[in-house]
Every structure is written in C-alpha cells, then in structure tokens.
Design an enzyme around this catalytic site. Structure first.
Site, short mmCIF file in Angstrom:
data_model
loop_
_atom_site.label_atom_id
_atom_site.label_comp_id
_atom_site.label_asym_id
_atom_site.label_seq_id
_atom_site.Cartn_x
_atom_site.Cartn_y
_atom_site.Cartn_z
N MET A 30 0.85 -1.19 0.00
CA MET A 30 0.00 0.00 0.00
C MET A 30 0.89 1.25 0.00
O MET A 30 0.45 2.33 0.37
CB MET A 30 -0.95 -0.02 1.19
CG MET A 30 -1.91 -1.20 1.13
SD MET A 30 -3.48 -0.94 1.96
CE MET A 30 -2.94 -0.66 3.62
N TYR A 32 4.19 3.92 0.69
CA TYR A 32 4.94 4.52 1.80
C TYR A 32 5.97 3.49 2.27
O TYR A 32 6.00 3.08 3.43
CB TYR A 32 4.03 4.97 2.93
CG TYR A 32 4.61 6.17 3.65
CD1 TYR A 32 4.64 7.41 3.02
CD2 TYR A 32 5.18 6.06 4.90
CE1 TYR A 32 5.22 8.51 3.63
CE2 TYR A 32 5.75 7.16 5.52
CZ TYR A 32 5.77 8.38 4.87
OH TYR A 32 6.34 9.46 5.48
N GLU A 35 12.08 -0.20 4.75
CA GLU A 35 13.04 -1.30 4.61
C GLU A 35 12.33 -2.66 4.62
O GLU A 35 12.76 -3.60 3.95
CB GLU A 35 14.06 -1.19 5.75
CG GLU A 35 15.31 -1.99 5.60
CD GLU A 35 16.03 -1.83 4.26
OE1 GLU A 35 16.53 -2.86 3.77
OE2 GLU A 35 16.08 -0.72 3.71
N HIS A 37 9.37 -3.45 3.34
CA HIS A 37 8.88 -3.75 1.99
C HIS A 37 10.05 -4.10 1.06
O HIS A 37 9.94 -5.00 0.23
CB HIS A 37 8.19 -2.52 1.38
CG HIS A 37 6.96 -2.08 2.11
ND1 HIS A 37 6.93 -0.96 2.89
CD2 HIS A 37 5.72 -2.60 2.17
CE1 HIS A 37 5.73 -0.80 3.39
NE2 HIS A 37 4.97 -1.79 2.98
N GLY A 147 4.81 -10.23 4.08
CA GLY A 147 5.54 -10.22 5.34
C GLY A 147 4.86 -11.08 6.40
O GLY A 147 3.63 -11.12 6.48
N LYS A 149 4.94 -10.33 9.39
CA LYS A 149 4.44 -9.41 10.41
C LYS A 149 2.91 -9.43 10.42
O LYS A 149 2.29 -9.44 11.48
CB LYS A 149 4.95 -8.01 10.12
CG LYS A 149 4.32 -6.97 11.00
CD LYS A 149 5.05 -5.66 10.90
CE LYS A 149 4.26 -4.59 11.60
NZ LYS A 149 3.14 -4.11 10.76
N MET A 184 9.04 -2.92 11.58
CA MET A 184 8.85 -1.80 10.66
C MET A 184 7.42 -1.76 10.16
O MET A 184 6.81 -2.79 9.87
CB MET A 184 9.80 -1.95 9.48
CG MET A 184 11.21 -1.65 9.89
SD MET A 184 12.25 -1.43 8.46
CE MET A 184 13.79 -1.14 9.28
O1 PAF Z 1 -0.29 -5.79 3.64
C1 PAF Z 1 -0.69 -4.87 2.91
O2 PAF Z 1 0.00 -3.87 2.69
C2 PAF Z 1 -2.07 -4.97 2.27
O3 PAF Z 1 -2.96 -5.60 3.13
C3 PAF Z 1 -2.05 -5.64 0.90
C4 PAF Z 1 -1.60 -7.09 1.00
C5 PAF Z 1 -1.13 -4.88 -0.04
C6 PAF Z 1 -3.47 -5.64 0.30
O4 PAF Z 1 -3.95 -4.36 0.14
#
Ligand code: PAF
Length: 283
Positions: A30, A32, A35, A37, A147, A149, A184
């Site tokens: 989503m 923003y 590290e 991601h 992740g 997390k 994070m």
């Molecule tokens: O984990 C996230 O950032 C969101 O839930 C995802 C998997 C991108 C779905 O919108």
C-alpha cells in the site's frame, strides 16, 4: 522501471515476459515503502526473473472509522526506492481503475477473516482477500511475497490460494525490525516521540514469550507474562494478546505442546501496532 497505471498495460507487460519464458514475482503493497517492503522486494528478485511491486491503498480493507484518509503516501519516494532495487514494473492503479463501477463481488475466507484482528476490524480481511485476488488475476504472478508481520493476513492468503487452486506460490518473509526491535510499519511515523520509545515493548514482550516458551508453560501463563511486559509501556492500550496454533490459528488450551504464534495488537494514541512471533516448546 515500467510504471503501469492500467490493468491492460500491466497485463501486456506480463504477457511479453511470459512469452519468452520468464517467471514473475509480485510484492503487493500500500506504498509509503520502508526497509520491510524492500526486503520483500529483494526476496522476490531472488526468486523470479521479473518483479512487479503494486502500490494501492485499498479502500475496501479500511473500516469507516479507520485511517484511510490519513494513511501516509509518497509516490515519488516509493518509485525511487523501487527503481533502486531493480524492480521491473510498478502497478499503480487508481481506485477507479481498480474497482470502477464494480458489482460488489468479493472473496472471503470465513474461517479466518472473522477471528482475531478480523473480529476487531469487521470487513478488513474480506477487503484484503478480494484485492489480493484481483492483483493475482491482473499480474498473474508465479510467486507473491508477503511479510510474516501480518501473520493472520499471510495465513489467510495461503488458505485462499489453497482453497481456490490459485496457481502461484506464496512466500512469507520474516518481520524486518528497527535497530531497537520495533517491527517496521508505515504507521510508525505517526507515533509521537514518547509512544515511539514505548512501542519497543511489543518486541520485548515477544522476546520474553519466546524465552519462556522453552519451558513448556501453560498458555495462560504465557499470556500473563506477555501482558506484564506490555504493562511496562504506560501509554499502551492493549487491544489483544492471542496465542494460537501457528498453522491454523486455532485456539490452544492447556500446556504449550506445539508451535504457536503470539499475536499482539496494541494501540498508542491513534496508532494501532501489530506484531507477532512464532514460539515453540523445547522438545
Ligand atoms: O499488507 C498490505 O499492505 C495490504 O494488506 C495488501 C496485501 C497490499 C493488500 O492491500
């Protein structure tokens, strides 16, 4: 790095790669990016010939009183970070492109979407499973990286892929932490200075649980140990501490006799933080 704002453009690029026999990895986000991601992106790059990152703040997974409007966004910075990692394409659809005049069709994993975080955030996981299905249908990846997390999200996506015979592999990546142990999250920037320093207690509570688990304690004792560690953060509003079967997220009773996951949801002012750790007794 190719930027695709439409489904058609994204599909065409994937089609070209597949025609020459290349595999595709997807990292749904989503935006923003931090590290955490980028670690998912690096794992995808190791596992697939071509990597797509998607950036879409999915409105259907936010409840009416949740932080959709204030969810942090920085497209320029995100694109810079992804280009530096060597991502091949970014899928950046608008809300209109993604949902348009949709008919309200959704995907749900009812055994997992209404429990734990799902009980606190009605509709959240239905929104996640629906948008992730759409992303899988648009990008057609061979693998997708998520992740650990967001443990319940990862468990639910694995279940959905099994249940619906989706032809891809789901890869889980261990939680990436700040140097003081805080997991994070894009939400961390919204913590006040005081809350930020107290938030480290989530990881400390999980460390304590991991240590204590080795003795094969009762689940209730483990919960008490975690709660008492979290109580050392005076501003923490503990929303939930759950100790569940690490594979099924089913409830556990009696002594810890198999791998379990400790799931924490703790609010600091307006910011809800989650964290998790898989723990096991010494056999
Ligand atoms: O984990 C996230 O950032 C969101 O839930 C995802 C998997 C991108 C779905 O919108």
């Amino acid at each position: 790095m190719i930027i695709c704002r439409t489904k058609a453009d994204m599909r065409e690029n994937v089609r070209n790669w597949k025609q020459v026999g290349q595999t595709v990895g997807l990292v749904p986000t989503m935006g923003y990016l931090h590290e955490g991601h980028l670690a998912l992106v690096r794992m995808a790059i190791q596992k697939a010939d071509r990597v797509v990152a998607s950036i879409f703040v999915n409105p259907t997974q936010f409840g009416p009183n949740e932080d959709l409007a204030t969810y942090p966004r920085d497209e320029k910075q995100d694109l810079g970070l992804l280009a530096a990692e060597g991502v091949d394409a970014v899928f950046l659809p608008s809300e209109e492109e993604m949902y348009g005049a949709g008919g309200g069709t959704h995907v749900d994993v009812p055994d997992l979407s209404g429990i734990l975080q799902g009980a606190l955030r009605p509709g959240h996981f239905r929104g996640v499973s629906t948008v992730v299905t759409k992303l899988f249908n648009i990008v057609a990846p061979d693998i997708a990286v998520f992740g650990e997390k967001d443990y319940q999200q990862l468990t639910l996506i694995r279940q959905m892929v099994r249940d619906l015979d989706m032809p891809l592999e789901i890869v889980g990546h261990p939680t990436v932490r700040e140097s003081d142990g805080l997991a994070m999250s894009s939400r961390n920037v919204r913590l006040s200075e005081d809350h930020r320093s107290e938030a480290v207690m989530l990881n400390r509570a999980l460390d304590r649980a991991q240590e204590f688990a080795k003795t094969g304690p009762a689940i209730a004792e483990l919960e008490a140990v975690v709660m008492s560690r979290l109580a050392q953060a005076p501003s923490a509003e503990v929303k939930s501490v759950d100790i569940r079967d690490a594979v099924t997220l089913g409830e556990l009773q009696g002594a810890l006799d198999r791998p379990a996951v400790v799931l924490l949801a703790v609010r600091f002012g307006p910011v809800l933080l989650i964290d998790q750790r898989v723990i096991a007794p010494v056999t």
